[in-house]
Design an enzyme around this catalytic site. Structure first.
Site, mmCIF file in Angstrom:
data_model
loop_
_atom_site.group_PDB
_atom_site.id
_atom_site.type_symbol
_atom_site.label_atom_id
_atom_site.label_comp_id
_atom_site.label_asym_id
_atom_site.label_seq_id
_atom_site.Cartn_x
_atom_site.Cartn_y
_atom_site.Cartn_z
ATOM 1 C CB ILE A 1 31.505 20.147 85.931
ATOM 2 C CG1 ILE A 1 30.356 21.149 85.911
ATOM 3 C CG2 ILE A 1 32.491 20.712 86.993
ATOM 4 C CD1 ILE A 1 29.409 20.876 87.146
ATOM 5 N NE ARG B 1 24.309 17.518 94.741
ATOM 6 C CZ ARG B 1 24.599 18.804 94.061
ATOM 7 N NH1 ARG B 1 25.557 19.302 94.181
ATOM 8 N NH2 ARG B 1 23.368 19.345 93.431
ATOM 9 C CD GLU C 1 27.103 20.088 101.333
ATOM 10 O OE1 GLU C 1 26.257 21.134 101.246
ATOM 11 O OE2 GLU C 1 27.774 19.512 100.458
ATOM 12 C CG HIS D 1 27.695 22.966 97.919
ATOM 13 N ND1 HIS D 1 26.908 21.881 98.305
ATOM 14 C CD2 HIS D 1 27.720 23.244 96.775
ATOM 15 C CE1 HIS D 1 26.435 21.477 97.076
ATOM 16 N NE2 HIS D 1 26.758 22.231 96.159
ATOM 17 C CB SER E 1 27.857 26.958 91.023
ATOM 18 O OG SER E 1 27.056 27.137 92.263
HETATM 19 N N1 LIG Z 1 29.761 21.573 94.022
HETATM 20 C C1 LIG Z 1 28.914 22.322 93.152
HETATM 21 O O1 LIG Z 1 28.795 23.634 93.861
HETATM 22 C C2 LIG Z 1 28.569 21.789 92.205
HETATM 23 C C3 LIG Z 1 28.117 22.578 91.129
HETATM 24 C C4 LIG Z 1 27.407 22.221 89.886
HETATM 25 C C5 LIG Z 1 27.609 20.629 89.715
HETATM 26 N N2 LIG Z 1 27.784 20.021 90.966
HETATM 27 C C6 LIG Z 1 27.550 18.566 90.601
HETATM 28 O O2 LIG Z 1 28.168 17.909 89.649
HETATM 29 C C7 LIG Z 1 27.486 17.021 88.930
HETATM 30 C C8 LIG Z 1 27.894 16.971 87.555
HETATM 31 O O3 LIG Z 1 27.444 18.112 86.624
HETATM 32 P P1 LIG Z 1 27.790 18.242 85.059
HETATM 33 O O4 LIG Z 1 26.954 19.566 84.752
HETATM 34 O O5 LIG Z 1 28.976 18.027 84.681
HETATM 35 O O6 LIG Z 1 26.837 16.839 84.660
HETATM 36 P P2 LIG Z 1 26.677 16.116 83.559
HETATM 37 O O7 LIG Z 1 25.578 15.348 83.515
HETATM 38 O O8 LIG Z 1 27.315 16.720 82.202
HETATM 39 O O9 LIG Z 1 28.077 14.938 84.107
HETATM 40 C C9 LIG Z 1 27.913 14.021 84.740
HETATM 41 C C10 LIG Z 1 28.843 12.766 84.466
HETATM 42 O O10 LIG Z 1 28.820 11.789 85.179
HETATM 43 C C11 LIG Z 1 28.582 10.592 84.620
HETATM 44 N N3 LIG Z 1 28.486 9.396 85.599
HETATM 45 C C12 LIG Z 1 27.292 8.895 85.603
HETATM 46 N N4 LIG Z 1 27.159 7.898 86.573
HETATM 47 C C13 LIG Z 1 28.801 7.598 86.601
HETATM 48 C C14 LIG Z 1 29.455 6.477 87.241
HETATM 49 N N5 LIG Z 1 28.763 5.483 87.915
HETATM 50 N N6 LIG Z 1 30.739 6.360 87.024
HETATM 51 C C15 LIG Z 1 31.326 7.472 86.317
HETATM 52 N N7 LIG Z 1 30.771 8.399 85.767
HETATM 53 C C16 LIG Z 1 29.349 8.606 85.915
HETATM 54 C C17 LIG Z 1 27.812 10.886 83.524
HETATM 55 O O11 LIG Z 1 28.064 9.819 82.544
HETATM 56 C C18 LIG Z 1 28.218 12.269 83.012
HETATM 57 O O12 LIG Z 1 29.028 12.236 82.001
HETATM 58 C C19 LIG Z 1 26.006 17.451 89.113
HETATM 59 O O13 LIG Z 1 25.128 16.480 89.141
HETATM 60 C C20 LIG Z 1 26.146 18.201 90.508
HETATM 61 O O14 LIG Z 1 25.754 17.022 91.693
HETATM 62 C C21 LIG Z 1 28.190 20.608 92.206
HETATM 63 O O1 LIG Z 2 24.397 21.153 91.660
HETATM 64 C C1 LIG Z 2 24.606 22.378 91.608
HETATM 65 O O2 LIG Z 2 24.112 23.234 90.675
HETATM 66 C C2 LIG Z 2 25.547 22.689 92.749
HETATM 67 O O3 LIG Z 2 25.700 21.742 93.864
HETATM 68 C C3 LIG Z 2 25.107 24.032 93.161
HETATM 69 O O4 LIG Z 2 25.569 25.079 92.153
#
Ligand SMILES: NC(=O)c1ccc[n+]([C@@H]2O[C@H](COP(=O)([O-])OP(=O)(O)OC[C@H]3O[C@@H](n4cnc5c(N)ncnc54)[C@H](O)[C@@H]3O)[C@@H](O)[C@H]2O)c1
Ligand SMILES: O=C(O)[C@H](O)CO
Length: 380
Positions: free
Chosen positions: A176, A273, A302, A320, A323
């Site tokens: 992301i 998060r 939350e 939230h 997505s």
């Molecule tokens: N708000 C929402 O609705 C929503 C939607 C989707 C995902 N998310 C959150 O986004 C997060 C990321 O999703 P993604 O698919 O990109 O995951 P991903 O695993 O592709 O990316 C996460 C990145 O964080 C990095 N990381 C881990 N620890 C770190 C640190 N201490 N400092 C810097 N970087 C660090 C990892 O190396 C990785 O590149 C999910 O785990 C989820 O919690 C939230």
């Molecule tokens: O981690 C996730 O996928 C989100 O927070 C909800 O889409």
């Protein structure tokens, strides 16, 4: 004794019993389960966050797998109940699985699925929307119009920040974070500084190529840099977006000290998060720095917000929904269901959780595989 929980049943005579703790968007996920001989029970209880007792009642005495939500705490109590009922899989309808005690699941022999990839662009688009809305003060201006306060154009009315040529900072340049970085760099010609534990090679190549394209067209090329520390990003960036996983290393990554290192007029966006930010410290910072702005999709406790956050004009807050596009949410439901189904059927784990499109095609059968199981290695 927990009260019985209301459910809706599909294919009552199915061989395998799969429970979904919430109704989920679309019908493909239900059809895929029913076609493979599952009885699907969907909880219809009018309560946003189910308790552990509610979920134990849903699991009952015989349950092959559960599709659950990020609002539920999946720890030892639920995994032991699922395992006692003969369950093999839990599919979290989210990519983030900080609500799941994966070690407990492994201990009880339960596979944990998540839904990567299908929400990457949708989530990045919301982070981009919050960045723009904060930069151009869109929510404040909208409230002003609705309050009937507009009485003519003024040179100083809702003056915000120009993004072009400024620096966007990304913390956590995974799927992301990288998609967001590309949107901001390509869309608004911002320069990039990012911090991640790993090098974002594809992102770096993309921006290098884009910079060459701009140069060849006589435009100012964009620049990028991988920072050696998160502090470097906080000091240098004008807009900072947080996209790491939530774990011990990222809890309160943004706190009183790190906020103090940021530019006074910076914009901070969080679609990862809530607990990645110390929200009490953020409220104080917003109060004392009116030109500092935030766009928040997630909150520390939350569904609650820390006292004072909702009063800050320099905060944009949404519930939230990062997505929440129809295609993505239906895709998440499909991936969550296929993780559970795949495990029940004994299918292998899909080779690349970063590329899950073959599971999402409406008019084709999905591959005979589990799209993404996070404890696959630990379970064997
Ligand atoms: N708000 C929402 O609705 C929503 C939607 C989707 C995902 N998310 C959150 O986004 C997060 C990321 O999703 P993604 O698919 O990109 O995951 P991903 O695993 O592709 O990316 C996460 C990145 O964080 C990095 N990381 C881990 N620890 C770190 C640190 N201490 N400092 C810097 N970087 C660090 C990892 O190396 C990785 O590149 C999910 O785990 C989820 O919690 C939230
Ligand atoms: O981690 C996730 O996928 C989100 O927070 C909800 O889409």
């Amino acid at each position: 004794m927990a009260k019985p929980v209301s459910i809706e049943v599909w294919n009552p005579n199915g061989k395998y019993r799969v429970v979904s703790t919430k109704p989920m968007p679309g019908t493909r996920w239900i059809n895929l389960l029913v076609e493979q001989d599952c009885r699907v029970e969907v909880c219809t209880q009018k309560k946003t966050i189910l308790s552990i007792e509610d979920i134990i009642a849903l699991i009952g005495d015989k349950c092959d797998g559960v599709i659950g939500q990020l609002t539920e705490e999946w720890g030892d109590a639920l995994f032991s109940a699922l395992s006692r009922a003969g369950g093999k899989a839990f599919g979290n309808m989210a990519v983030g699985y900080n609500n799941v005690d994966v070690d407990a699941a492994t201990k009880h022999g339960v596979a944990v699925g998540n839904t990567p990839g299908v929400l990457t662009e949708t989530t990045a688009e919301l982070a981009a929307s919050l960045s723009l809305a904060a930069a151009r003060r869109i929510v404040e201006a909208d409230e002003f119009m609705r309050a009937g306060l507009y009485d003519g154009w003024l040179p100083n009315l809702f003056v915000g920040n120009l993004l072009k040529g400024q620096t966007v900072g990304v913390i956590g340049a995974g799927r992301i974070g990288s998609a967001y970085a590309r949107m901001m760099v390509e869309g608004f010609k911002m320069n990039l500084i990012y911090y991640d534990l790993y090098q974002a090679t594809r992102l770096e190549k993309f921006i290098t190529g884009y910079a060459e394209f701009l140069r060849a067209n006589g435009e100012q090329p964009v620049k990028w840099k991988r920072a050696a520390s998160m502090e470097e990003v906080l000091r240098e960036a004008d807009v900072i977006s947080l996209h790491p996983v939530l774990d011990k290393t990222t809890y309160h990554l943004i706190n009183k000290e790190s906020l103090a290192t940021m530019k006074k007029e910076a914009i901070l966006v969080n679609c990862s998060r809530g607990p990645v930010i110390d929200e009490v410290a953020l409220v104080e910072h917003l109060k004392h720095n009116p030109m500092f702005r935030v766009g928040l999709d997630v909150f520390e406790d939350e569904p609650y917000m820390k006292p004072g956050l909702a009063d800050q004009k320099n905060a944009i807050i949404v519930p939230h929904i990062a997505s929440a596009s129809k295609w993505t949410r239906e895709g998440m439901a499909t991936l969550a269901a296929l993780n559970v189904l795949g495990k029940i059927k004994g299918y292998p784990i899909w080779s690349d959780p970063n590329r899950v499109e073959p599971f999402l095609k409406e008019d084709a059968s999905p591959p005979a595989a589990c799209p993404s199981i996070v404890n696959a290695k630990a379970l064997v």
